[in-house]
Each structure stands twice: as C-alpha cells, then as structure tokens.
Design a protein around this motif. Structure first.
Motif, PDB file in Angstrom:
ATOM      1  N   ARG A 196       0.832  -1.205   0.000  1.00 50.48           N
ATOM      2  CA  ARG A 196       0.000   0.000   0.000  1.00 50.48           C
ATOM      3  C   ARG A 196       0.870   1.259   0.000  1.00 50.48           C
ATOM      4  NH1 ARG A 196      -3.622   0.919   5.179  1.00 50.48           N
ATOM      5  NH2 ARG A 196      -1.582   1.482   6.016  1.00 50.48           N
ATOM      6  N   ASP A 197       1.939   1.244   0.790  1.00 49.64           N
ATOM      7  CA  ASP A 197       2.850   2.400   0.835  1.00 49.64           C
ATOM      8  C   ASP A 197       3.539   2.609  -0.510  1.00 49.64           C
ATOM      9  OD1 ASP A 197       2.172   2.760   3.473  1.00 49.64           O
ATOM     10  OD2 ASP A 197       3.948   1.753   4.275  1.00 49.64           O
ATOM     11  N   THR A 200       0.913   4.224  -2.815  1.00 48.25           N
ATOM     12  CA  THR A 200       0.664   5.636  -2.501  1.00 48.25           C
ATOM     13  C   THR A 200       1.885   6.500  -2.820  1.00 48.25           C
ATOM     14  OG1 THR A 200       1.307   5.218  -0.188  1.00 48.25           O
ATOM     15  CG2 THR A 200      -1.041   5.147  -0.714  1.00 48.25           C
ATOM     16  N   GLN A 217      -4.543   9.606  -0.199  1.00 50.73           N
ATOM     17  CA  GLN A 217      -4.362   8.454   0.689  1.00 50.73           C
ATOM     18  C   GLN A 217      -5.611   8.190   1.523  1.00 50.73           C
ATOM     19  OE1 GLN A 217      -0.812   9.189   2.984  1.00 50.73           O
ATOM     20  NE2 GLN A 217       0.486   9.363   1.164  1.00 50.73           N
ATOM     21  N   PHE A 221      -7.349   4.709   0.490  1.00 49.32           N
ATOM     22  CA  PHE A 221      -7.039   3.634   1.439  1.00 49.32           C
ATOM     23  C   PHE A 221      -7.426   3.948   2.885  1.00 49.32           C
ATOM     24  CE2 PHE A 221      -3.803   3.166  -1.988  1.00 49.32           C
ATOM     25  CZ  PHE A 221      -4.238   1.949  -2.471  1.00 49.32           C
ATOM     26  N   PHE A 283      -8.163  -5.090  -1.623  1.00 45.75           N
ATOM     27  CA  PHE A 283      -8.581  -3.748  -1.209  1.00 45.75           C
ATOM     28  C   PHE A 283      -9.045  -3.748   0.246  1.00 45.75           C
ATOM     29  CE2 PHE A 283     -11.379  -0.054  -0.970  1.00 45.75           C
ATOM     30  CZ  PHE A 283     -10.574   0.908  -1.549  1.00 45.75           C
ATOM     31  N   MET A 286      -5.931  -3.769   2.365  1.00 51.20           N
ATOM     32  CA  MET A 286      -5.236  -2.481   2.354  1.00 51.20           C
ATOM     33  C   MET A 286      -6.005  -1.405   3.111  1.00 51.20           C
ATOM     34  SD  MET A 286      -3.543  -2.143  -1.424  1.00 51.20           S
ATOM     35  CE  MET A 286      -2.096  -3.123  -1.865  1.00 51.20           C
TER      36      MET A 286
END
Length: 662
Positions: A196-197, A200, A217, A221, A283, A286
């Motif tokens: 996820r990081d 983003t 963000q 998320f 998803f 996350m």
C-alpha cells in the motif's frame, strides 16, 4: 420462515448486546447454548419426520432465539477475555508495531504487541517523534511507564478506554525518550502495508503536492495520518466526513469501474470474476478491514456468488447476511460507529428510498443524476441522523450542499486516481500528464467547500439523544416509510405509540434534570473549575481551558442545562451550605474548619498541621499538581484513612445532592 437469516441475525446481535451489558458465569451460558442447540435440533428432526406442525412454531422460534442469542453471548465473551498485566512498575518494554496512528505535535502513536509479556497483549504506545514514523512490523526496545488506559476525565466525555477495550487494548505505554529499534519483522500484514505504501508513493512521483497526497491516501485507502487538518475540518463542517473514510461507496465505485473496464476488454466471465474477487480481498486488506469496507466487499462477493449460481439477489438479504458473517468472526464490530452508520445508511437507502424515488426521477440524465443524489442523500442522512446525534451530539445543516458538491467530484477523483495509480506502474511520465487536471479538480473541491463554509456562520446545531431516544427516533423514521409503502391503519397506531413513548421518555429526562442538584469539580489541567448545577441553571466558578470547555459543552447537552453565571475562583467560599478551601502555591490558609479542601498548584505544606487546623471531610488533589506530589499526598491520606480524591487518576469529583452520593 421464508428468510430465516433475519431471526438468526437478530438473535445473534441481541446476544452480543447482552454479553456487553450483562456479566454471567461462562458455564451457565455454555450450558444454555448446548441445551438450546439440542432442543432446536430435536425440533428440526421432529418437524422433518412428522411434517410441518403449526403447534410447534412458537417453540421453534423460541429455540432459535435462545440458541443464537447464547451463541452471540459466548462469541462476545471469548473475544473479550480480560487482560491483566501484573507488573505495572516495569520500565523497559519490547514492542512490535501492529497499527500506526496519526502522530501529534509531541509523539508518535501506535498499537503494538507487548512482546515482553507472556501473552503478548496489544497495547497503546506513544513515544518521541524525533524519529521517523514507525512502520508496521518494527520491533522496538523502549523505556517508559505502563498503566491502564484512563477513564474519561469529565462527565459525558468520549470514553476512549471503552473504545480501546472493544479492540482488546487495556493498557498504554508512554515513553518520552527515543526508542531503540531492534529489527523489522516481515508478516502478511506488513507486506500488505508495504504494498500500500509503495502504491501511494507513486503519487509523489506523479507530481502531486503533499496536501493533495494526504487527501488521495484518505480517499483511496483510508489513511488519515497525512490528511490536512483544514480539509478534514471542512468535510466535518459539511457532515460529509464519511467521504474521507474508505467506505462501501468507494468499494462499489471501484468494483463497478473495474467490472466495466474488464467487460469492455472482452475478457471471459470467469477471468472477470477472479479479478474482481482478488480486488475485493486485496482492497479490504489495504483498507485495514474497516467495517464499512468489509460490509461492501462481502455484499459484492455474495452478488458474484448469487449470479454464478443463478439465484435471485435481494439487497436486504445480502445486507443481513454480510452482517452475520462479519459478526461471527469479529463480534466487537457491532460497537464500531463506522460499522453501525454504514449498515444503517444502506438499510435506509434500500428500505426508504423506493417510497420517494419517483419524486427525484427526471428524463434529463443530468437532472436525474443530481435528483437521485439528493434523494439518496436525504434518506441516508435521515436514517443515520438519530445515531449521529447520539454519537456526535450535532445535527449537520449543510450535508445536502456538501453531498451535491463533494460526492460527484470525489467519486470521479477516486476512479481517476485509482486508474492513474495502476497505470503509473507501467509509465509514470505518461500518466503524470493528467496530474495538473486532477490537481485542479481536487483544489476546486477544497476551495468550493471553503468558500461555502465561510459564507454560512452556522453549520451545525448541538443536540443530544439518550440511547432510548435514539432507538425510538430510528423506529419513528422507518415507521413513516413503512406506512407509505403500504398504507394500513394499524401502522398509524404503531407510529403514534412510538411518538408517545418518545415524548414520555423526553419528558422524564427533562423533569429529572430540572430536579437534579449537584456540584462538579471538573478535571482541568490548568484551573480549578467548579459547576454548581441547580435545575437547568449552572453557576460556574473559575475559568475553564479550551479542552475543558468542550467537556462543559457535553455536560450542558446531556443535562439539558446552561451556564448562567461565571464567577472567579476564591480561596474560600460556601456552596450548598458547605465550606470550601483552595490552597494554592502560596500555601496560605485560615485555621478554621472546612468541609472540602482543594490542593492546587503544587502546595508543599505540612499535612499533619493541615489536618489538625482545618479538619476537612474530603481532600481533592487537583490534576494541575505534579504527579509525584499527588502520589505522595495519596500515600499519606491512604495510610491515615482520610477521604481523598486524586483528580489525576479519577477525573472530576461529583457531589449529587439528590442521592447524597459522591
């Protein structure tokens, strides 16, 4: 029954609520569960072998209710086993970060497993923010103090300890030093968060500002650690804060967008199904398995399964079925505000919107879009309003304007940013070309809300409901729409009965509050603040700081009263015939008897002489004192069995003149 999922879910939810409010022996609940299961199974066999028998209906319904209620009770108990840490004097701890919260001006905040404890319980940790923001899976050694999560400092404040308890967090560790980083452990959760990081981080390569990246963000998320405070306040003022939390709306939008694109690519039905299922799972991971996301993901999965098996799909069935599945695995979700609001909003739309849909339907597609948006926003807001009042103590006035502006724009941005993020993995340079357009659209959204916010001086109305008022208000809302679905006279009687009951409870609360007389010494970090409540009027003594002012506002709302006068604090005064003495850093006091003594601003006095000269009935240790000084005073009073109240650990002090209790 045609849909047995309804009574099963209702019974299971009732059991969870009973587990939350009642304390019963485990063995008794297990015995009832086993007995009810045996009874239900016997009734099933009897019905199947001898044919359907109306005479057994009542027993079957009771057996279902008792069985699944006790199962819900057991589920809650086993998921909320008490956690006890024996050594609260420990100074060194080894922790592993599991969730990173938003840092404040002084420290980083996170949830972590306490590795130095045998059962490795989850704890709340705060330490110096001189280091970089911690990552999930990082193991630290730190020096600090551990204690139970504090109860609310003042009456009717948000109960953070209860909020954490429902996440199985009972203790907090505080350190004012830099921790020593031992290692970074890889786990399934840390891998997901790393992914996820990485995704983003693509937006920084695409040329977005930090302010916009924080918004992206949050939108994609649900990460609010980098969200601009001004943007967050704007969305809060308009009652559309749900847009910034990854919700079912986001899941459905992305699900529909991906499904549409895949169909246009002419992929096979099986391939599309697999891709959609994988997307929903990833998803949800996350987004941190938030209640609304899991609800929407499960409903989408059930829709896929129902389509593949050729079954008829009823939205209400999907809603109730997804709720039962979630609560079977995590019963504490039931007490999550986002979970409750999410299900209530969807139920309101499904149950109520069809009654008024024709009023918001137009032939022109633009008018029809905004008409449907307004209609759906109205019923959703009306459905969740009682619960919003109960939790947030506010009625948003600008929610409709906010929805009309924010939802179309954020819906478009959500899909556009998701597509841009995925395609940027192929070519950052090409996708960066549309960054200025999307940045302008997001800035237009912020600026529009900001200008409108400045234009309207009143954005919310402060209001409060008790739990019974909330339930009855919800029933009133849905009974109205129930009547207009199919008009029957008995529904009018039901509605009137609910209205009368609501009025009686409200009247009872008003009468009780008018009769109530009490004195409250509020927990204020800076000043001595005393409230003398007589009926609906409050005489305030001492000036509150900005944090205590919010607590005072909560107190006024809950007790249906208002501060009428504000007097300055004196060293000695009389309230309700009782004498009060405030001893501050000057350490000067008259040698006469006082009923209540407040030790304030670190007075270093001879306690033996004070007890001899003043002979107080109660000592209040103000939380503006140094902690070590309050601890010394507490030890003295405890040893000599002198009544005292440490406001640092116990919060505000209340004298209830109606019951005579403190």
């Amino acid at each position: 029954m045609k849909y047995p999922i309804y009574p099963i879910t209702f019974s299971y939810v009732s059991g969870i609520f009973c587990g939350f409010y009642l304390k019963l022996p485990d063995i008794a609940v297990v015995s009832v569960t086993v007995l009810s299961f045996v009874t239900l199974f016997s009734l099933y066999i009897l019905q199947r072998n001898k044919g359907f028998n109306n005479k057994l209906n009542l027993f079957t319904i009771l057996a279902v209710f008792v069985t699944f209620s006790s199962l819900g009770f057991l589920s809650y108990i086993f998921n909320n086993k008490p956690i006890i840490i024996d050594d609260l004097n420990a100074k060194e701890f080894t922790i592993k970060v599991t969730d990173v919260l938003k840092s404040n001006a002084y420290s980083h905040r996170m949830y972590a497993n306490l590795l130095s404890q045998k059962d490795q319980p989850k704890v709340l940790v705060t330490f110096s923010n001189k280091l970089d923001i911690p990552k999930v899976g990082t193991v630290y050694k730190l020096v600090g103090t551990i204690k139970k999560v504090a109860e609310p400092r003042n009456l009717y404040d948000f109960n953070y300890s209860e909020y954490l308890r429902l996440r199985n967090i009972h203790y907090q560790i505080t350190s004012y030093h830099e921790p020593f980083k031992i290692k970074e452990e890889k786990s399934f959760q840390s891998i997901i968060i790393s992914g996820r990081d990485y995704l983003t981080a693509q937006f920084s390569k695409l040329g977005y500002s930090e302010k916009t990246q924080g918004f992206i963000q949050a939108l994609l998320f649900g990460i609010k650690t980098n969200l601009n405070d001004e943007i967050q306040q704007q969305f809060k003022d308009f009652g559309i804060l749900h847009v910034l939390a990854v919700s079912g709306m986001h899941v459905v939008l992305l699900f529909s967008t991906i499904s549409y694109v895949l169909r246009k690519l002419r992929l096979s039905k099986n391939v599309i199904t697999v891709i959609l299922i994988v997307f929903l799972l990833i998803f949800s991971l996350m987004a941190g398995f938030s209640g609304s996301v899991v609800r929407a993901a499960l409903m989408c999965l059930m829709t896929i399964v129902g389509t593949l098996t050729g079954r008829r799909i009823h939205t209400i069935n999907l809603l109730v079925g997804s709720m039962l599945l979630i609560l079977l695995f995590e019963p504490n979700y039931l007490f999550d505000v986002g979970f409750q609001l999410s299900y209530l909003a969807v139920f309101s739309i499904v149950f109520c919107y069809r009654v008024i849909q024709h009023y918001f339907t137009f032939k022109n597609w633009i008018l029809n879009y905004f008409g449907q948006l307004i209609g759906v926003s109205l019923v959703a807001q009306l459905g969740v309003l009682p619960l919003s009042i109960y939790y947030f103590k506010q009625i948003p006035l600008l929610f409709l304007i906010g929805n009309i502006i924010a939802i179309p724009i954020t819906s478009f941005l959500l899909c556009a940013w998701f597509i841009q993020m995925v395609l940027s993995l192929i070519s950052v340079e090409v996708l960066a070309l549309i960054t200025p357009i999307l940045s302008w659209i997001s800035t237009f959204c912020f600026d529009s809300l900001s200008r409108l916010s400045d234009y309207f001086s009143i954005k919310t109305i402060d209001f409060h409901f008790g739990i019974l008022q909330t339930i009855l208000a919800l029933l009133m809302v849905f009974t109205i729409f129930w009547f207009f679905q199919k008009k029957k006279l008995y529904k009018v009687y039901v509605f009137l009965s609910i209205v009368i009951l609501f009025q009686l409870i409200t009247l009872q609360n008003v009468i009780e509050n008018k009769r109530k007389e009490e004195i409250v010494v509020m927990s204020d970090a800076d000043n001595v603040v005393i409230l003398n409540k007589v009926g609906s009027k409050i005489n305030q003594i001492g000036n509150a700081n900005k944090y205590t002012l919010q607590s005072l506002k909560n107190y006024e709302l809950h007790t249906n009263s208002k501060v009428k006068t504000i007097d300055s604090i004196q060293n000695s005064f009389v309230l309700k015939g009782k004498t009060w003495l405030v001893i501050d850093s000057l350490e000067v006091y008259p040698k006469q008897k006082f009923d209540y003594v407040v030790l304030y601003q670190n007075p270093k006095i001879n306690l033996d002489r004070l007890m001899h000269d003043v002979q107080p009935k109660m000592i209040l240790l103000h939380n503006a004192n140094y902690q070590y000084l309050n601890e010394e005073y507490s030890a003295y009073f405890k040893k000599r069995k002198i009544p005292y109240h440490d406001m640092r650990t116990k919060g505000s002090y209340v004298i209830d003149y109606n019951s005579g209790n403190n």
